[in-house]
Design a protein around this motif. Structure first.
Motif, mmCIF file in Angstrom:
data_model
loop_
_atom_site.group_PDB
_atom_site.id
_atom_site.type_symbol
_atom_site.label_atom_id
_atom_site.label_comp_id
_atom_site.label_asym_id
_atom_site.label_seq_id
_atom_site.Cartn_x
_atom_site.Cartn_y
_atom_site.Cartn_z
ATOM 1 N N LEU A 196 14.049 2.354 10.182
ATOM 2 C CA LEU A 196 14.392 3.696 10.644
ATOM 3 C C LEU A 196 14.234 4.719 9.526
ATOM 4 N N VAL A 197 14.787 4.427 8.368
ATOM 5 C CA VAL A 197 14.733 5.371 7.246
ATOM 6 C C VAL A 197 13.293 5.574 6.774
ATOM 7 N N GLY A 198 12.510 4.496 6.743
ATOM 8 C CA GLY A 198 11.100 4.640 6.384
ATOM 9 C C GLY A 198 10.374 5.548 7.356
ATOM 10 N N GLN A 199 10.641 5.371 8.654
ATOM 11 C CA GLN A 199 10.040 6.252 9.654
ATOM 12 C C GLN A 199 10.489 7.701 9.470
ATOM 13 N N LEU A 200 11.779 7.903 9.223
ATOM 14 C CA LEU A 200 12.296 9.256 9.052
ATOM 15 C C LEU A 200 11.630 9.966 7.873
ATOM 16 N N PHE A 201 11.334 9.211 6.826
ATOM 17 C CA PHE A 201 10.658 9.807 5.677
ATOM 18 C C PHE A 201 9.261 10.300 6.064
ATOM 19 N N VAL A 202 8.528 9.463 6.791
ATOM 20 C CA VAL A 202 7.179 9.847 7.229
ATOM 21 C C VAL A 202 7.265 11.003 8.229
ATOM 22 N N VAL A 203 8.250 10.960 9.107
ATOM 23 C CA VAL A 203 8.417 12.020 10.108
ATOM 24 C C VAL A 203 8.714 13.357 9.437
ATOM 25 N N ASP A 204 9.684 13.390 8.536
ATOM 26 C CA ASP A 204 10.015 14.646 7.855
ATOM 27 C C ASP A 204 8.830 15.174 7.057
ATOM 28 N N LEU A 205 8.066 14.257 6.472
ATOM 29 C CA LEU A 205 6.903 14.646 5.674
ATOM 30 C C LEU A 205 5.867 15.364 6.537
ATOM 31 N N PHE A 206 5.582 14.814 7.732
ATOM 32 C CA PHE A 206 4.482 15.368 8.531
ATOM 33 C C PHE A 206 4.943 16.352 9.605
ATOM 34 N N LEU A 207 6.227 16.541 9.769
ATOM 35 C CA LEU A 207 6.681 17.723 10.500
ATOM 36 C C LEU A 207 6.563 18.952 9.603
ATOM 37 N N ARG A 208 6.671 18.716 8.325
ATOM 38 C CA ARG A 208 6.680 19.807 7.354
ATOM 39 C C ARG A 208 5.285 20.132 6.830
ATOM 40 N N TYR A 209 4.437 19.099 6.663
ATOM 41 C CA TYR A 209 3.121 19.289 6.049
ATOM 42 C C TYR A 209 2.012 18.720 6.933
ATOM 43 N N ASP A 210 0.854 19.376 6.896
ATOM 44 C CA ASP A 210 -0.347 18.807 7.527
ATOM 45 C C ASP A 210 -0.910 17.688 6.665
ATOM 46 N N THR A 211 -0.880 17.898 5.360
ATOM 47 C CA THR A 211 -1.355 16.900 4.414
ATOM 48 C C THR A 211 -0.750 17.197 3.056
ATOM 49 N N PHE A 212 -0.955 16.295 2.124
ATOM 50 C CA PHE A 212 -0.452 16.468 0.759
ATOM 51 C C PHE A 212 -1.318 15.613 -0.165
ATOM 52 N N SER A 213 -1.186 15.857 -1.453
ATOM 53 C CA SER A 213 -1.816 14.966 -2.433
ATOM 54 C C SER A 213 -0.762 14.556 -3.451
ATOM 55 N N ALA A 214 -0.832 13.307 -3.865
ATOM 56 C CA ALA A 214 0.110 12.777 -4.850
ATOM 57 C C ALA A 214 -0.595 11.692 -5.643
ATOM 58 N N VAL A 215 -0.133 11.459 -6.854
ATOM 59 C CA VAL A 215 -0.764 10.458 -7.723
ATOM 60 C C VAL A 215 0.276 9.429 -8.157
ATOM 61 N N HIS A 216 -0.215 8.226 -8.352
ATOM 62 C CA HIS A 216 0.599 7.096 -8.800
ATOM 63 C C HIS A 216 0.374 6.924 -10.299
ATOM 64 N N ASP A 217 1.454 7.024 -11.072
ATOM 65 C CA ASP A 217 1.353 6.955 -12.534
ATOM 66 C C ASP A 217 2.251 5.855 -13.070
ATOM 67 N N GLY A 218 1.840 4.600 -12.886
ATOM 68 C CA GLY A 218 2.578 3.471 -13.435
ATOM 69 C C GLY A 218 3.812 3.121 -12.628
ATOM 70 N N MET A 219 4.684 2.312 -13.261
ATOM 71 C CA MET A 219 5.875 1.820 -12.589
ATOM 72 C C MET A 219 7.125 2.229 -13.354
ATOM 73 N N LEU A 220 8.201 2.454 -12.612
ATOM 74 C CA LEU A 220 9.540 2.635 -13.162
ATOM 75 C C LEU A 220 10.400 1.512 -12.602
ATOM 76 N N LEU A 221 10.683 0.511 -13.419
ATOM 77 C CA LEU A 221 11.356 -0.687 -12.939
ATOM 78 C C LEU A 221 10.555 -1.270 -11.776
ATOM 79 N N LEU A 222 11.065 -1.244 -10.557
ATOM 80 C CA LEU A 222 10.346 -1.844 -9.426
ATOM 81 C C LEU A 222 9.692 -0.827 -8.519
ATOM 82 N N GLU A 223 9.731 0.462 -8.882
ATOM 83 C CA GLU A 223 9.192 1.486 -7.997
ATOM 84 C C GLU A 223 7.980 2.171 -8.610
ATOM 85 N N PRO A 224 6.992 2.535 -7.794
ATOM 86 C CA PRO A 224 5.843 3.280 -8.310
ATOM 87 C C PRO A 224 6.261 4.689 -8.708
ATOM 88 N N ARG A 225 5.807 5.133 -9.853
ATOM 89 C CA ARG A 225 6.123 6.492 -10.302
ATOM 90 C C ARG A 225 5.126 7.443 -9.652
#
Length: 478
Positions: A437-466
């Motif tokens: 549910l929470v994963g879906q809500l994140f995607v939903v809030d993202l694309f209710l707000r934006y048509d598209t976006f760009s983001a970059v992955h810069d290594g890892m912070l512990l177990l999460e992608p930075r």
């Protein structure tokens, strides 16, 4: 040659543990700094020509008593870890290392209990009660918290790329506490609330993590994190602040724990803290940047499809984000499941064999002795090419339609197949449905707000992608 009940040849488990003390240290450095988690296991699979093998698992000496494990690395052999009749899960939640109970005010949280322990049943029933009683608050709490996060992203983008992780650490903790307790820690404790939670978490898991800070040389980090346990008294002040917050904000839940589930207030309180921070908010802290990474990788074509599906579903629910609307978002849910398949928030599952066992991979069977530690590495088990076509690729619609749904039984991120329901008799995550549910809500809030976006992955912070937002394009219509 002897065969298993299903007719597979029984083979000796390949691999070895090397030289005591020295080999576990060498393997730890390979695992964290030279090969990385995935290549560590892949290289041993190749060397031994087997998906079931013997190896060491960090942290090793001198911080855990025995680093030796039998690794189960394919989708079939991995499933033995879900059978409570075959595998004991007592004190195995973080592997061969057990954090000091002083970090939990002297109790053993539910995650460290085996299903045969009576307290496990009572605590898991309490966790189901928490989730059911607070379910109606999940959507509004998430929307309020993450709308504020995206406001911050937009405000900061004028000055350049915006790191998502630091904002998400605060948002994930605030949302989880608001959803569970009806209180926002950054408002009650102060702006340092999520840092206090993160420091307390680090004291529990530091022997099994790396890349704490990209500016710390690996030899220094290894010495600090992986040789001896950090003393719990150093985090006593942070935990005391968290304890006071949960004790007050969770008063009604704690009353339910004592009156309805027979738990002492002390046990219930410290389990509530653990469930909220260790299990839930930390999982969301990893989940959101993981989804963001794969969405950024997929690009604008997928963004357009998601925006269309999400906006139509919300429109059909009178412009509101509802459970019914979320149920219509098949592609959105598939994206979340695919991100969890490739990068589960918890990479490893552990358990001791209850009795002498025969475990099976796709093409062979192996004898495991009672008491041996089994270790499953989920990112490999869920990239099994004999189950998933193009298993290394992010395929957004992999779980769409009838054929896609057949694959759900091999999605293991929740410490059990996606098709199985958590019960008091298993160790599957009680919040499995909430995570989706929470994963879906994140995607939903993202694309209710934006048509598209760009983001970059810069290594890892512990177990999460930075992750860094570079740009956003506001929705042309909502």
């Amino acid at each position: 040659m002897a065969t298993s009940p299903s007719g597979l040849p029984i083979k000796t488990i390949p691999g070895n543990y090397g030289i005591p003390v020295l080999s576990p240290i060498y393997d730890r450095l390979q695992f964290y700094y030279f090969q990385g988690h995935m290549d560590y296991f892949k290289s041993r699979m190749t060397k031994n020509n087997s998906t079931v093998l013997r190896t060491n698992i960090p942290p090793g000496n001198f911080i855990s008593p025995d680093p030796r494990v039998v690794a189960v690395l394919d989708a079939k052999s991995f499933r033995v870890l879900f059978d409570p009749s075959k595998v004991e899960k007592k004190n195995t939640v973080v592997g061969t290392y057990v954090p000091s109970q002083s970090l939990y005010s002297g109790i053993r949280p539910m995650a460290f209990l085996d299903t045969t322990e009576q307290l496990h049943s009572s605590l898991k029933s309490f966790s189901f009660h928490l989730l059911a009683s607070r379910k109606s608050y999940f959507i509004p709490a998430f929307h309020e918290t993450y709308s504020s996060l995206f406001d911050s992203v937009e405000a900061k983008l004028a000055s350049g790329p915006v790191e998502f992780n630091s904002l998400n650490q605060i948002a994930a903790f605030d949302f989880t506490c608001d959803a569970f307790l009806g209180a926002v820690p950054s408002e009650v404790i102060g702006p340092s609330a999520s840092k206090k939670a993160a420091i307390w978490l680090l004291f529990q898991v530091h022997p099994i993590v790396s890349h704490l800070n990209k500016f710390i040389p690996w030899p220094i980090e290894d010495l600090l994190l992986h040789w001896v346990p950090l003393p719990p008294f150093l985090v006593r002040r942070e935990y005391k602040a968290l304890e006071e917050f949960f004790s007050k904000a969770g008063e009604s839940l704690l009353e339910d724990a004592t009156s309805k589930f027979g738990l002492s207030r002390h046990v219930a309180l410290h389990n509530l803290i653990f469930m909220t921070i260790f299990n839930a908010s930390t999982g969301f802290k990893v989940l959101m940047p993981t989804i963001l990474k794969w969405l950024a990788h997929a690009g604008e074509k997928l963004h357009k499809k998601l925006a269309q599906e999400i906006r139509l579903a919300v429109k059909s629910s009178n412009g509101e984000i509802t459970f019914d609307a979320l149920g219509k978002m098949e592609l959105t849910k598939s994206v979340v499941l695919e991100a969890l398949r490739l990068d589960p928030p918890v990479e490893n599952q552990f358990g001791h064999a209850r009795t002498d066992l025969i475990i099976e991979s796709h093409d062979a069977a192996f004898r495991v002795k009672k008491g041996e530690m089994l270790c499953g590495y989920q990112p490999l088990a869920m990239r099994d090419e004999k189950v998933f076509k193009n298993a290394e690729d992010f395929i957004p619609d992999r779980f769409v339609g009838d054929e896609g749904k057949k694959l759900l039984e091999y999605v293991y991120w929740s410490n059990g197949p996606q098709t199985v329901v958590p019960t008091v008799g298993n160790k599957q995550c009680p919040g499995k449905d909430m995570v989706i549910l929470v994963g879906q809500l994140f995607v939903v809030d993202l694309f209710l707000r934006y048509d598209t976006f760009s983001a970059v992955h810069d290594g890892m912070l512990l177990l999460e992608p930075r992750m860094f937002f570079k740009s956003v394009k506001k929705a042309s219509h909502k």
